[in-house]
Design an enzyme around this catalytic site. Structure first.
Site, PDB file in Angstrom:
ATOM      1  N   GLY B 148      69.521 -51.310  10.273  1.00 17.87           N
ATOM      2  CA  GLY B 148      69.022 -49.422  10.812  1.00 17.87           C
ATOM      3  C   GLY B 148      70.687 -49.188  11.574  1.00 17.87           C
ATOM      4  O   GLY B 148      71.298 -49.620  11.954  1.00 17.87           O
ATOM      5  N   CYS B 149      70.599 -47.485  11.972  1.00 16.21           N
ATOM      6  CA  CYS B 149      71.795 -47.410  13.056  1.00 16.21           C
ATOM      7  C   CYS B 149      71.961 -47.768  14.256  1.00 16.21           C
ATOM      8  O   CYS B 149      72.982 -48.892  14.235  1.00 16.21           O
ATOM      9  CB  CYS B 149      71.572 -46.345  13.238  1.00 16.21           C
ATOM     10  SG  CYS B 149      69.693 -45.741  13.685  1.00 16.21           S
TER      11      CYS B 149
END
EC number: 1.2.1.38
Lengths: 352, 352, 352, 352
Positions: B148-149
């Site tokens: 994920g970011c």
């Protein structure tokens, strides 16, 4: 490899040149000058270039610009005109991003820029750097005065309506009362310490400026006259400051002349620009957005005729730092050195 | 050429994949699906791609994804897990930008994502897509659950402090009380019609959200435990919404353990990342800016120890859509197909 | 009517004072000074005040400040300390928005502000301008050193955890390792021509700054020690620049001590601030937004204890130019002149 | 006290009405309706009002609107027309912020709004809510259709050029080819979940929209004809979306007729508006900024005649949510109830 130097690399057109040239397969950046920052690694000022540009700013002396193949001036007006002569004597081609070689009339230059022109003889041979209009001349040029950011958008937005190539010499519009309502992001004001373009001042805000008369007005009028091949051109040009970093949106209003009332303008524009790699005539009914060209050398145009009346509305967007400045510079460089025009200019816009 | 399909191309990670893959020299984009927009040319939704992508959105059926070499899922969670099995059976590699293959514990998945996991057996073989940590496994993977970011920024920001490769197995920090104060631009919320991320709501505004518990918390904790090789990891993770489009800035706070008080952390980080093409350990004293990676796959890190005390502050920036999503996806694709890791990922950040 | 003068009215705290005082029913603005702009109507610089403020900037001499009842200094540090003595001798009360009367230790002042303190004797009697903590002293004060913008948010965010009034003298938290991750809009940097806060630089961007040590650190530590009544206070303070004009968001992290593990913190805060007109303890689970106080003197606080663990997260928002500066100044003025504390400060936040 | 109800309070004009009316000394807010949010405290949706508004949203039934003295409709078009009749029967005055009572021609209404008009008989008596033009009629009105946001800026920007009061009946300009290039912040699009006005889409971006024809076009043309007292009015109206929250900037272009070439337009405007409390004709050469009216009911106008030619450029700024909507509503309310027109509308713009 083309050896390229940049004079005055600490502004936004300078760093944008660095971004583009560092990705250009046929260019070797050999020097970038800044009197005030000499000795500082470029990446200290512009960390976005870390790992990609390992030059330091140097003084003009150290830069050995005479050994370059081409030199860009990303400086305020007045600098290129002082140095161009020596560079040309050394067979270095000159591309000026400022206004030194744009206005052909030295009196107009003096009036708008508040100084005498330093080298009228070079001005005489300088070519106006707007490839879609001037391609063949640029190929042969030793000195190019790159078109300004607003002027690029207005001229390319109007050329199909004015150029005899397109109009067959008919006056499709009333050229004496053209209106350009133009909006620019703040990077157009440059990387200068000024209160008016602080985020605290310019953000969440919108205003016009220089309504009385902006320096790009004479440049645009000169360009439109050249395109049209006649002198009956008059422009009301109102620039506005928009709370964004990059981008110009020019909304152009022209009134159709009788000879222009039955023309298919969508087709006229598509035909005029059909072979242009960077000009995109959008489908009828489109509203181009500045972000659609952010970071790219594209210019997008849409033509509207609201209510089928006699007013034509042309919408034009470009990235003021790319097609409006440094990208156009690289495009001209490619032409001047016989490279494919799109070399190093294939970045896709960053959106969102 | 690697034949690549994209499932769910109407979001921000989808259009960013398109931007990157359209410039990738070894990839041929063969299909992009969207049930709701099937039949629409991609450029109608994303004019920034005009002239560069000529695909239309298609239904999954028309897309013939089984004939691809690799398929990206740029969809909400729950989609990839439903389609991965068939793709794998057809020798198509799967890269999921959502959360289907991140959390190894299906109970944790259910708890945070509110649904049963649809294919635990594929989850078991899936590799976590964070190349700097997991490179060798990714090279051999058939299924990658891309990090994920936020998790990318936090894990790469902390890895040198936790990885035995770097610490020699010593506990340099109190891993049980790590704080990540993270800030994201609004594109992290996706291209979804929602009031909270309207410009009118999110601009000129700043707020925290999901302080009670964000879905990235278990992913980060799982990742940090894997990096550290032990379970004594506890994280307080507070995400914030920042009025900008792209970019994540994670400010990490760790307290040094006794064994960590005499370490040169600048050197520790530089050593750990010395061969990483996308990780930039900035000079001591730096303050990385999100714009310095805007549009690029880079991640920049700076280490501070204010007042020489026992709290370490690590600053990490990345572009959430590139290194935090689609760029990382292309990086993994390169690894999975034996290409140089930086292929198609050499864009320089657009700044300003 | 209270006759009020402003020294140094060309900055953001100056124009904000003008906005507030022009709407204050008990104040008559008699003078506003600016050496550089003397003679210019205030509304020429600040058109938002057209029709509401008809003063011109004057030189300090013309301003007859000695005839005022109170004078605000909206100047850089160093100015108020040079003029306070004479004003006090003329029975004029002094409110300094800069740092001249904040730090009680002149050595600390010299260390952080790089100059000798010009009037230690006045510093000795000066009262710290944070009404919620110091109300009674402010009422009697002749000189007030108004609390800084960040320090206001951090101190009011932590006071209920530290003040013996609230804790009964128990150490609820580990006060030696407090973390304040603070974010400010750009107006906090003042109305100064600087590159770093240009819209082109600071917009669509996020960064930390002064991680090594910010001038507000010693002020906050001094304030927290005074609130706590003991010296065991240590703070890691990391300020960040956020792409917005107004607003501070401080995210505070404290670790609970054993004595603090069974406390109802929502109730503790609500009780501590129950009579405060400008402090709003939001419902449990809230995420205050900076825009909810934009243009108002309010400060909003929310308390979180993620996962029920031993880390407390306190979210605090204020408008840095109002509660963080000029509004707090007016609040102190009201106290010093026996007016209801909310006089002239009832503006509702402008949102969206 | 005037008892006021608001129908549809969950949009931006609704919350702005709440902000203004909560500070209005002669108004008692008795009800605010929202079918979807009935039962929710207003401050839960709009925390900026915490401590100032203690109403809950109610269903229309619970709201007892028939007992109000006046009811505002802050709803989409179509709602006010359905409820006005009953309210009027109960002696409740009606102020509609939407378009139900703006266009006098029901066919035009149907054409632009896609529905039949529900109560032509009330439309017939409704008064157009633009006080500077229509003050006396508003004072006596039972139903007011408040002027739209763009139409307010365009009509007040042009009225001195068209009104016989000002022109003495001469045709100073070519009224058939007026151009209004208007720019609005995103709050003009309302508080609606839509992709196009997400921060990720609309920030750092600029575009025109609805060039083919915007609903405000017929309203403006109707208004200009009424002001001019003749039908020779034609307008090209191009609205643009600007990356800011509040504010409209209309740049108006008119060509002078022969009768208009020797007029002092600065004086003409100053004379026309000399007694207007909310209209500010700025000094010659000014460039009004939208932020100079942010949060206030002011409208600022500057007149330019570039190069002394025959094109007049008028710059107009207003806050679309105040003078363009809710503030104008309160202004009309004051007139309808015999209060001083500025009651409750003395907020100074929040700037920066």
């Amino acid at each position: 490899m083309i050896k390229v130097g940049i004079v005055g690399g600490t502004g936004y057109t300078g760093v944008e040149l660095l971004r583009l040239l560092a990705q250009h397969p046929e260019v070797k950046l050999t020097a970038i000058t800044s009197r005030t920052e000499a000795g500082m690694p470029v990446v200290e000022m512009f960390p976005s270039l870390r790992g990609r540009v390992d030059l330091k700013f140097t003084t003009p002396d150290e830069a050995k610009l005479n050994e370059c193949d081409a030199v860009f001036f990303a400086t305020p007006h007045g600098v290129a005109m002082a140095q161009a002569k020596e560079l040309l004597a050394n067979n270095v081609k000159v591309l000026d991003l400022a206004a030194d070689f744009r206005l052909k009339d030295v009196k107009e230059f003096s009036k708008w820029y508040g100084m005498e022109h330093g080298c009228p003889e070079i001005l005489a041979e300088a070519v106006y750097g707007l490839p879609e209009i001037n391609r063949e001349a640029i190929k042969k040029a030793r000195v190019v005065g790159l078109a300004g950011c607003y002027p690029t958008s207005v001229q390319l937005g109007l050329a199909p309506l004015l150029s005899p190539k397109s109009t067959g010499g008919k006056h499709l519009i009333d050229g004496t009362h053209i209106i350009s309502d133009s909006k620019s992001g703040t990077s157009g004001a440059g990387r200068k310490a000024e209160i008016g373009t602080l985020l605290s001042e310019a953000s969440d805000n919108f205003k016009a400026y220089s309504v009385k008369g902006h320096r790009h007005l004479p440049e645009i009028e000169q360009g439109l006259k050249a395109i049209a091949g006649h002198e009956q051109i008059g422009l009301t040009f109102v620039p506005h400051l928009t709370p964004m970093i990059r981008g110009i949106h020019s909304t152009l209003y022209v009134r159709l002349a009788d000879a222009g009332k039955d023309v298919d303008y969508q087709k006229l524009y598509e035909t005029f620009y059909k072979d242009e790699p960077f000009v995109d005539v959008m489908p009828a009914g489109s509203h181009p957005e500045t972000r659609s060209v952010r970071g790219s050398n594209g210019i997008r145009i849409a033509i509207h005729r609201p209510g089928g009346g006699d007013t034509l509305v042309i919408l034009v967007v470009e990235d003021n730092l790319v097609k409006g400045a440094s990208g156009q510079g690289v495009q001209c460089l490619n032409l001047m050195f016989g490279l494919p025009e799109t070399t190093g200019l294939t970045q896709i816009a960053v959106s969102p």
